[in-house]
Scaffold this active site. Structure first.
Site, PDB file in Angstrom:
ATOM      1  N   SER A   1      39.186  -9.073  15.431  1.00 36.04           N
ATOM      2  CA  SER A   1      39.167 -10.698  14.503  1.00 36.04           C
ATOM      3  C   SER A   1      38.594 -10.012  12.902  1.00 36.04           C
ATOM      4  CB  SER A   1      38.109 -11.468  15.083  1.00 36.04           C
ATOM      5  OG  SER A   1      37.685 -12.534  14.405  1.00 36.04           O
TER       6      SER A   1
ATOM      7  N   TYR B   1      29.760 -12.825  18.596  1.00 34.25           N
ATOM      8  CA  TYR B   1      31.270 -12.600  18.583  1.00 34.25           C
ATOM      9  C   TYR B   1      31.388 -11.749  17.364  1.00 34.25           C
ATOM     10  CZ  TYR B   1      36.252 -13.808  17.844  1.00 34.25           C
ATOM     11  OH  TYR B   1      37.594 -13.990  17.825  1.00 34.25           O
TER      12      TYR B   1
END
Ligand code: NAP
Length: 241
Positions: free
Chosen positions: A132, A145
């Site tokens: 990501s 995250y």
């Protein structure tokens, strides 16, 4: 690029990017085995209910895939979670640990299962870890995250070094902002938990989200094109798709 009959594993294939990629790969003639905790709406060539935090279950899924479909040419570690979003100081420690377990340990489990089977059979393959842009961009409210995706970038580089005495290639691909349940969850946040929420709502309103075909085609290029696969971390999927 000829991909017919290539065998691919996709973790987190019940919905979102994983299911979209699995569909596209099957349309291209590949044989796709998927896993997740819940069933996908579409049939795959093989599906098993697996929690990627359970190594034994991941290894069983690998073995059943090889038995049913043949040696695995591409393994995509896609399963991942973003919830819960919120300030790190207020986070529930158990939820924090659980996210790291899915996003980091789950990727390790997939990589371990796949790379050991390649070593055991002397075959080369391709491993793609889904990363990501949050691995390098810090977002308030996304503590575990961002940390987990930075860990996936580095783990990818380490794995590539470790496999560099073989033809096996290892990549990390950030898929871009793709419309999935994860994006809906982001847009539904309160600004107190996620101060940049309006940026994601605006991207959606402006029709800026990518179709899942973009990361799917990028994965095929990485896996079956000329890329070296020496731990390359691709943070802009549009450069490949
Ligand atoms: P999603 O729609 O929420 O789908 C996540 C998938 O992961 C589901 O199939 C889910 O299935 C599976 N999963 C979650 N926990 C699991 C576990 N413990 N064991 C097995 N499977 C599990 O998310 P997405 O947007 O498709 O995201 C897919 C990947 O892309 C993630 O790694 C995410 O971080 C990354 N990503 C997405 C975007 C984006 O814009 N969408 C951007 C950057 C990176 P079950 O719940 O049925 O288990």
């Amino acid at each position: 690029m000829e991909v017919t009959d290539k065998v691919c594993v996709v973790t987190g294939a019940s919905r979102g990017i994983g299911l979209g990629v699995a569909r596209i790969f099957r349309e291209r003639g590949m044989k796709v085995a998927g896993c997740a905790r819940s069933e996908p709406q579409d049939p795959l060539d093989l599906f098993r209910s697996v929690d990627v935090t359970d190594l034994d279950a991941v290894e069983r899924f690998r073995d059943e895939t090889v038995e049913a479909l043949g040696p695995i040419d591409l393994w995509v570690n896609n399963a991942g979670v973003l919830a819960p979003i919120g300030m790190t100081r207020d986070a529930d420690p158990a939820a924090w640990r659980r996210l790291m377990d899915v996003n980091v340990v789950g990727v390790y489990h997939g990589a371990r299962a796949y790379l050991r089977s390649l070593r055991a059979t002397g075959r080369a393959g391709c491993l793609i870890n889904v990363g990501s842009g949050a691995s390098t961009s810090a977002y308030a409210g996304w503590g575990p995250y961002c940390a987990s995706k930075a860990a996936v970038d580095q783990l990818t580089r380490v794995l590539a070094y470790e496999e560099s005495d073989t033809e096996t290639r290892v990549f990390c691909l950030a898929p871009g902002v793709v419309e999935t349940g994860m994006q809906e969850y982001i847009r539904g946040q309160d600004a107190a938990d996620f101060p940049m929420v309006d940026r994601f709502r605006q991207m959606h309103a402006d029709g800026k989200l990518l179709d899942v075909a973009v990361p799917a085609e990028a994965m095929l290029k990485l896996a079956f094109g000329p890329a070296r696969g020496d731990g390359e971390v691709c943070l802009d999927v549009r450069t490949l798709g």
